[in-house]
Design a protein around this motif. Structure first.
Motif, PDB file in Angstrom:
ATOM      1  N   GLY A 141      11.265   2.159   4.297  1.00  0.00           N
ATOM      2  CA  GLY A 141      12.090   3.330   3.996  1.00  0.00           C
ATOM      3  C   GLY A 141      11.534   4.200   2.883  1.00  0.00           C
ATOM      4  N   ASN A 142      10.757   3.605   1.963  1.00  0.00           N
ATOM      5  CA  ASN A 142      10.165   4.363   0.861  1.00  0.00           C
ATOM      6  C   ASN A 142       8.797   4.943   1.204  1.00  0.00           C
ATOM      7  OD1 ASN A 142      12.343   3.726  -0.817  1.00  0.00           O
ATOM      8  ND2 ASN A 142      11.402   1.781  -1.383  1.00  0.00           N
ATOM      9  N   GLY A 143       8.296   4.668   2.403  1.00  0.00           N
ATOM     10  CA  GLY A 143       6.976   5.137   2.794  1.00  0.00           C
ATOM     11  C   GLY A 143       5.863   4.195   2.380  1.00  0.00           C
ATOM     12  N   ILE A 188       0.866  -1.179   0.000  1.00  0.00           N
ATOM     13  CA  ILE A 188       0.000   0.000   0.000  1.00  0.00           C
ATOM     14  C   ILE A 188       0.900   1.225   0.000  1.00  0.00           C
ATOM     15  CG2 ILE A 188      -1.740   1.303   1.276  1.00  0.00           C
ATOM     16  CD1 ILE A 188      -2.700  -1.346   2.450  1.00  0.00           C
ATOM     17  N   LYS A 189       0.698   2.094  -0.996  1.00  0.00           N
ATOM     18  CA  LYS A 189       1.509   3.316  -1.054  1.00  0.00           C
ATOM     19  C   LYS A 189       0.595   4.536  -1.022  1.00  0.00           C
ATOM     20  CE  LYS A 189       1.821   3.719  -6.074  1.00  0.00           C
ATOM     21  NZ  LYS A 189       2.666   3.944  -7.214  1.00  0.00           N
ATOM     22  N   PRO A 190       0.943   5.509  -0.173  1.00  0.00           N
ATOM     23  CA  PRO A 190       0.161   6.748  -0.143  1.00  0.00           C
ATOM     24  C   PRO A 190       0.334   7.503  -1.458  1.00  0.00           C
ATOM     25  CG  PRO A 190       1.540   6.540   1.817  1.00  0.00           C
ATOM     26  CD  PRO A 190       1.966   5.479   0.859  1.00  0.00           C
ATOM     27  N   THR A 191      -0.767   7.948  -2.061  1.00  0.00           N
ATOM     28  CA  THR A 191      -0.693   8.685  -3.325  1.00  0.00           C
ATOM     29  C   THR A 191      -1.408  10.023  -3.243  1.00  0.00           C
ATOM     30  OG1 THR A 191      -2.686   7.600  -4.177  1.00  0.00           O
ATOM     31  CG2 THR A 191      -0.575   6.578  -4.714  1.00  0.00           C
ATOM     32  N   GLY A 192      -2.124  10.266  -2.149  1.00  0.00           N
ATOM     33  CA  GLY A 192      -2.892  11.507  -2.031  1.00  0.00           C
ATOM     34  C   GLY A 192      -2.036  12.631  -1.515  1.00  0.00           C
ATOM     35  N   PRO A 233       2.401   7.015  10.578  1.00  0.00           N
ATOM     36  CA  PRO A 233       3.252   6.079  11.310  1.00  0.00           C
ATOM     37  C   PRO A 233       2.698   4.658  11.317  1.00  0.00           C
ATOM     38  CG  PRO A 233       2.109   7.533  12.838  1.00  0.00           C
ATOM     39  CD  PRO A 233       1.774   7.995  11.455  1.00  0.00           C
ATOM     40  N   VAL A 234       1.372   4.518  11.328  1.00  0.00           N
ATOM     41  CA  VAL A 234       0.730   3.203  11.391  1.00  0.00           C
ATOM     42  C   VAL A 234      -0.577   3.252  10.608  1.00  0.00           C
ATOM     43  CG1 VAL A 234      -0.347   1.496  12.920  1.00  0.00           C
ATOM     44  CG2 VAL A 234       1.680   2.703  13.675  1.00  0.00           C
ATOM     45  N   LEU A 235      -0.857   2.192   9.857  1.00  0.00           N
ATOM     46  CA  LEU A 235      -2.155   2.037   9.204  1.00  0.00           C
ATOM     47  C   LEU A 235      -2.796   0.738   9.685  1.00  0.00           C
ATOM     48  CD1 LEU A 235      -1.669   2.978   5.432  1.00  0.00           C
ATOM     49  CD2 LEU A 235      -2.731   4.328   7.234  1.00  0.00           C
ATOM     50  N   ASN A 236      -4.067   0.818   9.994  1.00  0.00           N
ATOM     51  CA  ASN A 236      -4.852  -0.378  10.292  1.00  0.00           C
ATOM     52  C   ASN A 236      -5.579  -0.765   9.012  1.00  0.00           C
ATOM     53  OD1 ASN A 236      -4.234  -0.315  13.090  1.00  0.00           O
ATOM     54  ND2 ASN A 236      -5.760   1.295  13.349  1.00  0.00           N
ATOM     55  N   VAL A 237      -5.349  -1.971   8.527  1.00  0.00           N
ATOM     56  CA  VAL A 237      -5.957  -2.451   7.294  1.00  0.00           C
ATOM     57  C   VAL A 237      -6.788  -3.681   7.640  1.00  0.00           C
ATOM     58  CG1 VAL A 237      -5.549  -3.209   4.937  1.00  0.00           C
ATOM     59  CG2 VAL A 237      -3.952  -1.609   6.005  1.00  0.00           C
ATOM     60  N   ASN A 238      -8.073  -3.611   7.339  1.00  0.00           N
ATOM     61  CA  ASN A 238      -8.991  -4.718   7.631  1.00  0.00           C
ATOM     62  C   ASN A 238      -9.546  -5.273   6.332  1.00  0.00           C
ATOM     63  OD1 ASN A 238      -8.995  -4.430  10.574  1.00  0.00           O
ATOM     64  ND2 ASN A 238     -10.010  -2.493  10.150  1.00  0.00           N
ATOM     65  N   PHE A 239      -9.579  -6.583   6.231  1.00  0.00           N
ATOM     66  CA  PHE A 239     -10.145  -7.278   5.084  1.00  0.00           C
ATOM     67  C   PHE A 239     -11.394  -8.019   5.560  1.00  0.00           C
ATOM     68  CE2 PHE A 239      -5.871  -6.558   3.748  1.00  0.00           C
ATOM     69  CZ  PHE A 239      -5.931  -6.446   2.366  1.00  0.00           C
ATOM     70  N   TYR A 240     -12.524  -7.738   4.903  1.00  0.00           N
ATOM     71  CA  TYR A 240     -13.786  -8.387   5.247  1.00  0.00           C
ATOM     72  C   TYR A 240     -14.283  -9.185   4.046  1.00  0.00           C
ATOM     73  CZ  TYR A 240     -13.746  -4.927   8.974  1.00  0.00           C
ATOM     74  OH  TYR A 240     -13.383  -4.151  10.041  1.00  0.00           O
ATOM     75  N   HIS A 241     -14.479 -10.473   4.258  1.00  0.00           N
ATOM     76  CA  HIS A 241     -15.055 -11.313   3.213  1.00  0.00           C
ATOM     77  C   HIS A 241     -16.554 -11.026   3.139  1.00  0.00           C
ATOM     78  CE1 HIS A 241     -16.264 -14.942   1.048  1.00  0.00           C
ATOM     79  NE2 HIS A 241     -15.023 -14.958   0.594  1.00  0.00           N
ATOM     80  N   PRO A 242     -17.145 -10.989   1.933  1.00  0.00           N
ATOM     81  CA  PRO A 242     -18.557 -10.609   1.833  1.00  0.00           C
ATOM     82  C   PRO A 242     -19.522 -11.563   2.539  1.00  0.00           C
ATOM     83  CG  PRO A 242     -17.563 -10.824  -0.351  1.00  0.00           C
ATOM     84  CD  PRO A 242     -16.525 -11.190   0.643  1.00  0.00           C
ATOM     85  N   THR A 243     -19.180 -12.848   2.657  1.00  0.00           N
ATOM     86  CA  THR A 243     -20.133 -13.798   3.234  1.00  0.00           C
ATOM     87  C   THR A 243     -19.570 -14.653   4.359  1.00  0.00           C
ATOM     88  OG1 THR A 243     -19.570 -15.423   1.525  1.00  0.00           O
ATOM     89  CG2 THR A 243     -21.482 -14.003   1.111  1.00  0.00           C
ATOM     90  N   LEU A 244     -18.257 -14.804   4.464  1.00  0.00           N
ATOM     91  CA  LEU A 244     -17.665 -15.709   5.447  1.00  0.00           C
ATOM     92  C   LEU A 244     -16.843 -14.926   6.466  1.00  0.00           C
ATOM     93  CD1 LEU A 244     -16.493 -18.452   2.936  1.00  0.00           C
ATOM     94  CD2 LEU A 244     -18.557 -18.469   4.338  1.00  0.00           C
TER      95      LEU A 244
END
Length: 164
Positions: free
Chosen positions: A113-115, A79-83, A89-100
């Motif tokens: 090091g590259n952000g 994941i790279k910031p583009t905005g 310093p920290v990102l919380n990334v959650n993955f939700y399955h549509p049915t399970l």
């Protein structure tokens, strides 16, 4: 000569039809109670209030111009910031399955090091997922529906209609 009742085929047919309906009803009851639907919400009012709070977080991300590029190839998530040029310093990334729900998982990522935010996943993640990205402070939120794997970077940006 008289035949006994259990030697008559019509008697077995009369007994079999109601018996099969009872067995089907019991089977349906067992299936319904051992495999409940994860998508059903018990308290709709509280869920509705939480959705309104989420809309505010998505609007905040939109206002700040926060965007990311996401790539998932060979079980590596990048994941790279583009905005904006702000450092996270920290990102919380959650993955939700549509049915399970048992396939849902969360990651806490720090930049390299590259952000870029990277994670090597043990499980093969494929198909349609709802992904949410929030900062450590949890004051904004980006939520998109994506299909994995992605060999090229795709844009992840605030979409107010996907805030629920």
């Amino acid at each position: 000569m008289k035949t006994r009742w259990y030697q008559e085929p019509m008697a077995w047919l009369v007994f079999f039809l109601p018996f099969s309906a009872v067995v089907a009803g019991i089977t349906t009851f067992i299936i319904a109670n051992t495999d409940p639907d994860d998508l059903v919400v018990g308290d709709y009012y509280k869920k509705g209030k939480a959705i309104n709070l989420e809309f505010g977080k998505v609007k905040q991300a939109e206002k700040l111009g926060i965007r990311f590029g996401l790539r998932f190839k060979d079980n590596e998530l990048v994941i790279k910031p583009t905005g904006i040029e702000k450092k996270f310093p920290v990102l919380n990334v959650n993955f939700y399955h549509p049915t399970l729900a048992e396939h849902d998982f969360s990651l806490i990522l720090t930049p390299d090091g590259n952000g870029f935010f990277r994670s090597q996943l043990e499980n093969d993640v494929r198909g349609k997922w709802k992904i949410t990205i929030t900062p450590f402070e949890n004051h904004w939120k980006i939520q998109n529906t994506i299909s994995l794997p992605q060999s090229e970077f795709i844009d992840i940006y605030p979409k107010p209609n996907e805030a629920n």
